[in-house]
Design a protein around this motif. Structure first.
Motif, mmCIF file in Angstrom:
data_model
loop_
_atom_site.group_PDB
_atom_site.id
_atom_site.type_symbol
_atom_site.label_atom_id
_atom_site.label_comp_id
_atom_site.label_asym_id
_atom_site.label_seq_id
_atom_site.Cartn_x
_atom_site.Cartn_y
_atom_site.Cartn_z
ATOM 1 N N GLU B 429 7.486 0.523 -7.594
ATOM 2 C CA GLU B 429 7.356 0.853 -9.012
ATOM 3 C C GLU B 429 7.623 -0.366 -9.872
ATOM 4 O O GLU B 429 7.045 -0.526 -10.939
ATOM 5 C CB GLU B 429 8.339 1.966 -9.377
ATOM 6 N N ASP B 430 8.518 -1.229 -9.378
ATOM 7 C CA ASP B 430 8.840 -2.424 -10.142
ATOM 8 C C ASP B 430 7.650 -3.372 -10.234
ATOM 9 O O ASP B 430 7.435 -4.003 -11.266
ATOM 10 C CB ASP B 430 10.037 -3.148 -9.521
ATOM 11 N N GLN B 431 6.889 -3.444 -9.142
ATOM 12 C CA GLN B 431 5.685 -4.285 -9.173
ATOM 13 C C GLN B 431 4.678 -3.738 -10.177
ATOM 14 O O GLN B 431 4.084 -4.476 -10.960
ATOM 15 C CB GLN B 431 5.019 -4.336 -7.794
ATOM 16 N N TYR B 434 5.886 -4.294 -13.696
ATOM 17 C CA TYR B 434 5.715 -5.711 -14.043
ATOM 18 C C TYR B 434 4.279 -5.958 -14.522
ATOM 19 O O TYR B 434 4.049 -6.583 -15.553
ATOM 20 C CB TYR B 434 6.034 -6.576 -12.826
ATOM 21 N N CYS B 435 3.320 -5.428 -13.772
ATOM 22 C CA CYS B 435 1.909 -5.588 -14.160
ATOM 23 C C CYS B 435 1.624 -4.864 -15.476
ATOM 24 O O CYS B 435 0.992 -5.424 -16.375
ATOM 25 C CB CYS B 435 0.985 -5.040 -13.073
ATOM 26 N N ILE B 440 -1.601 -4.799 -17.783
ATOM 27 C CA ILE B 440 -2.492 -4.387 -16.704
ATOM 28 C C ILE B 440 -2.182 -2.932 -16.358
ATOM 29 O O ILE B 440 -1.037 -2.616 -16.009
ATOM 30 C CB ILE B 440 -2.277 -5.295 -15.470
ATOM 31 N N THR B 442 -2.122 0.788 -14.414
ATOM 32 C CA THR B 442 -1.654 1.053 -13.058
ATOM 33 C C THR B 442 -2.771 0.928 -12.021
ATOM 34 O O THR B 442 -2.576 0.352 -10.954
ATOM 35 C CB THR B 442 -0.996 2.441 -12.998
ATOM 36 N N LYS B 444 -5.520 -0.838 -12.126
ATOM 37 C CA LYS B 444 -5.858 -2.253 -11.958
ATOM 38 C C LYS B 444 -4.719 -2.976 -11.222
ATOM 39 O O LYS B 444 -4.965 -3.870 -10.414
ATOM 40 C CB LYS B 444 -6.078 -2.859 -13.350
ATOM 41 N N LEU B 448 -4.986 -5.100 -7.849
ATOM 42 C CA LEU B 448 -4.533 -6.489 -7.787
ATOM 43 C C LEU B 448 -3.586 -6.692 -6.598
ATOM 44 O O LEU B 448 -3.727 -7.632 -5.817
ATOM 45 C CB LEU B 448 -3.813 -6.819 -9.103
ATOM 46 N N ILE B 449 -2.652 -5.782 -6.461
ATOM 47 C CA ILE B 449 -1.661 -5.890 -5.388
ATOM 48 C C ILE B 449 -2.345 -5.757 -4.023
ATOM 49 O O ILE B 449 -2.065 -6.506 -3.091
ATOM 50 C CB ILE B 449 -0.551 -4.829 -5.572
ATOM 51 N N GLY B 452 -4.318 -8.834 -3.217
ATOM 52 C CA GLY B 452 -3.411 -9.903 -2.795
ATOM 53 C C GLY B 452 -2.988 -9.698 -1.352
ATOM 54 O O GLY B 452 -3.000 -10.623 -0.539
ATOM 55 N N PHE B 453 -2.677 -8.474 -1.039
ATOM 56 C CA PHE B 453 -2.254 -8.117 0.323
ATOM 57 C C PHE B 453 -3.364 -8.408 1.340
ATOM 58 O O PHE B 453 -3.112 -8.827 2.457
ATOM 59 C CB PHE B 453 -1.882 -6.631 0.313
ATOM 60 N N LYS B 455 -5.865 -10.544 1.041
ATOM 61 C CA LYS B 455 -6.544 -11.802 0.776
ATOM 62 C C LYS B 455 -6.949 -12.595 2.024
ATOM 63 O O LYS B 455 -8.077 -13.085 2.115
ATOM 64 C CB LYS B 455 -5.623 -12.656 -0.085
#
Ligand SMILES: Nc1ncnc2c1ncn2[C@@H]1O[C@H](COP(=O)(O)OP(=O)(O)OP(=O)(O)O)[C@@H](O)[C@H]1O
Ligand SMILES: [Mg+2]
Lengths: 250, 482
Positions: B429-431, B434-435, B440, B442, B444, B448-449, B452-453, B455
């Motif tokens: 939830e913190d990530q 933060y976005c 940004i 939820t 999106k 994004l997360i 990234g994972f 990638k």
């Protein structure tokens, strides 16, 4: 700009904020100090719209608009920025990519096209120079493996990129070395104008030598128990919080 | 010689009618349901295959009859009734719709999100087309370029007619007919698929199938692919399509065989987005695939896959590293949402000396789904100095899904170096906050997360495919967090 009246907030039925009143006008700098666990970060999160915290009473208005019902991203679109006390890591997402997404999402919310790549690059160059950030740093995964100081500097870089109306800096000074503190503080000062406002949450007078507050508030037990000018910060530095606690409990 | 016609077929089957039950006068292009030797013969006959191929299919069928459906995978489903399936359906030339207006708007919305052109949308959803699409002529042009280099790229049926010796030499050499239950079934009844041959020393000048993929939509449930890279050649092959496929067929059992001869390299990339069933777990495709590649000396095979579709997936693209110094790679992203179940991974079989393998697996689970990685690294006694590196990362969204890792290692040579790393993380939830705080939303933020994972694997895809795959990940996880 920001007006908070009788704000009560709780998490998991535990009351943390118990009647906050605070008004921040454009062009002002407010410092919030107070012992650990008094509710400073909670206040910052509630202003920014973290859903975990339930507002049980009171009002928050931003530029005259009640933002109580707005989602965090909508508040961000309106110009609220929070420099986190503990910035989180997002593996695999570069600082650049993250900022690009943040800026374009904000533009989208305002009905604007994506920022052209050329302008984006220019902006990144300008702001990374302002905060003396190595460009290589920007291609690293967001906050992953960043040192404490690097994380904080990166928060202010993001603030510089987004140019918010209201910036809340939650212990941005902790973890910064002496030079970095100066650089970051200078960055904040350069971004200051008569149209925006800053709330600095800190434990130390040191930062306030650079970012000079118009008002200093002491948060204790979920309430602002004392407010004053910048001298109050000096007094706290000297005497600690006991005298204030005594005053409150008396 | 007279061609085998629909009527012959019908006659042939009529006699057996009672055995398969009720036979309605459905479209003449579809066989009656059920499976027996006659059906296998009929398929082969229908496709005008050489005699040896018919025999080959029959051999597979006889083996299949004696096999039992595997149950070791970490998936639960009602087994298909193999006698309730029709095993041949000619490519439907009749358009399903007259215009895009008749197509499910939800499907069109997804097409639009993926950035698929109108012409492609029509083709994919089976809309009649009055103009010859560009891509068809593009395809012809490219076929010509390929032909000049001696590259053969055609359907497997065509290859059986035009290049029977090549097919005969290689088919079943990597995935034998009796390899497993679904491979045997596929060998008996495969309807079509692709064939590709790259001659010695030739570097294929384009990503194969990029320009053909739209023509692949709607290829049958039993697809057979055979890719042969002759000595010192190179090919990058793309399979699948990011466009959602609303295939009515519940069971898909494909077989892919890759052969990389000395010093050859094959890059095989897949994007799979078959119907995963609805949010309540009803419907969806069962995807039971056998994919395997054989590497001769100094050869290299890379499997890259992005799997977001299907209700149940059972898939282990593997490499047999037979030649000395050969290299096998497996890069995978498997996304499961709602009630999807995936049991996927790879097998790296080290036979030659100095063989090397790399496994990067990224599992993303959301909703009530179950996502398992199952991998085998096998080092045979003769495989001196074999090396393997495996990394399995799982990302969980919410509290109701599951991620599982089953790494098996069989090392029979002391000089082997095997490294295995595994991580499990949750989108916090913190990530998300933060976005959100940076403007940004939820949905999106999750995209994004997740990007990234994923990638490291996305980076392995050909550029154009990678962009589509990225969008596909976003769409697959839409609505997975409240
Ligand atoms: N999500 C949460 N769940 C439970 N308790 C919480 C949560 N968030 C904050 N609290 C509690 O609320 C109180 C105020 O926390 P907060 O982080 O706002 O303090 P702070 O003033 O920022 O402290 P510090 O100076 O140490 O940063 C603390 O007692 C903390 O444990
Ligand atoms: Mg705090």
């Amino acid at each position: 700009m920001l007006k908070i009246e009788n704000l009560h907030a709780s998490v998991e039925d535990k009351a943390i904020l118990r009647g906050i009143n605070l008004e921040v006008k454009a062009g002002e700098v407010h410092a919030i100090m107070g012992p650990n666990g008094s509710g400073k970060s909670t206040l910052a999160s509630v202003i920014a719209g973290k859903e975990e915290y339930e507002v049980t009473e009171g009002d928050i208005t931003f530029n005259g608009e009640d933002i109580h019902e707005l989602a965090a991203e909508e508040r961000a679109h309106k110009g609220v920025f929070l420099s986190f006390q503990y910035p989180v890591e997002i593996p695999g997402v570069s600082v650049t990519n993250f900022m690009k997404t943040a800026i374009n999402e904000t533009r989208k919310a305002k009905g604007l096209e994506d920022m052209p790549a050329k302008d984006m690059l220019k902006l990144i160059r300008e702001k990374s120079e302002l905060l003396e950030i190595d460009r290589k740093f920007l291609s690293r995964s967001l906050n992953e493996g960043f040192s404490g100081g690097e994380k904080k500097r990166n928060e202010i870089f993001q603030m510089a990129m987004l140019e918010p109306k209201l910036a809340i800096l939650d212990e941005t000074d902790s973890g910064l070395d002496i030079d970095a503190l100066r650089i970051v503080a200078n960055g904040v000062n350069k971004l200051k104008s008569k149209d925006n406002a800053v709330i600095v949450i800190t434990h130390y007078q040191r930062l306030l030598d650079y970012i000079v507050p118009d008002f200093v508030h002491v948060l204790y037990n979920g309430r602002i128990v004392k407010s004053g000018g910048k001298e109050l910060a000096h007094e706290l530095e000297e005497k600690g919080y006991d005298w204030i606690k005594e005053e409150v409990n008396a | 010689m007279n061609k085998y016609t629909e009527d012959d077929l019908r006659e042939e089957l009529k006699t057996k009618e009672y055995e398969y039950g009720f036979y309605t006068d459905i479209e003449s292009d579809t066989f009656p349901v059920g499976l027996n030797e006659d059906i296998v013969r009929a398929i082969s006959h229908r496709k005008e295959e050489p005699e040896w191929m018919t025999e080959w299919r029959l051999e597979a069928f006889r083996a299949w009859e004696k096999m039992i459906e595997p149950e070791w995978a970490n998936v639960h489903y009602t087994k298909p009734d193999f006698q309730a399936i029709s095993y041949y359906s000619a490519p439907n030339s009749k358009p399903k719709y007259n215009s895009l207006d008749e197509v499910d708007p939800e499907l069109l919305a997804t097409f639009a999100k993926l950035g698929i052109s109108l012409d492609e949308q029509k083709k994919l959803s089976g809309v009649a087309m009055d103009v010859v699409v560009d891509s068809v002529s593009v395809a012809t042009t490219f076929k010509k370029t390929l032909g000049e280099k001696g590259i053969i790229f055609c359907s497997i049926s065509e290859a059986l007619r035009e290049h029977p010796d090549l097919v005969k030499k290689y088919i079943g050499t990597v995935v034998p007919q009796k390899d497993n239950f679904y491979a045997a079934l596929n060998s008996a009844v495969f309807s079509d698929g692709s064939f590709c041959y790259i001659p010695k020393g030739v570097k294929c000048p384009m990503e194969l199938s990029t320009y053909f993929r739209i023509n692949q939509a709607g290829t049958g449930q039993f697809e057979r692919t055979l890719v042969i890279a002759d000595e010192g050649s190179y090919v990058s092959y793309l399979e699948g399509c990011t466009a959602p496929s609303r295939d009515e067929n519940q069971l898909h059992a494909a077989v892919v065989e890759l052969i990389a001869l000395d010093d050859a390299e094959i890059k095989y990339s897949t994007v799979q987005n078959w119907y995963p069933g609805n949010a309540e777990g009803k419907g969806g495709v069962f995807n039971f695939v056998t994919k395997r590649g054989l590497c001769e000396k100094n050869a290299k095979i890379s499997w890259t896959q992005v799997e977001t579709g299907s209700a149940v997936t059972w898939k282990y693209p593997s490499c047999v590293l037979k030649g000395d110094n050969s290299v096998g790679e497996f890069y995978s992203i498997a996304v499961t949402n709602n009630y999807q179940q995936a049991d996927t991974g790879t097998k790296m079989i080290h036979l030659g000396k100095n063989t090397k393998s790399t496994i990067i697996s990224k599992g993303i689970s959301a909703g009530k789904s179950q996502n398992s990685y199952r991998g085998l690294v096998k080092i045979s006694p003769n495989a001196d100095n074999a090396r393997n590196f495996s990394q399995c990362d799982s990302l969980l969204m919410g509290n109701e899904c599951g991620a599982h890792t089953f790494p098996y290692i069989e090392a029979k040579n002391k000089s082997a170096k095997i490294e295995h790393e595994a991580t499990t993380s949750k989108i916090g939830e913190d990530q998300i906050f933060y976005c959100n705080q940076r403007g940004i939303d939820t949905e999106k933020a999750i995209a994004l997360i997740v990007n990234g994972f994923s990638k490291e694997v996305l980076n392995k895809l050909p550029m154009e495919f990678a962009v589509e795959a990225q969008k596909l990940l976003e769409i697959s996880l839409e609505g997975s967090v409240g």
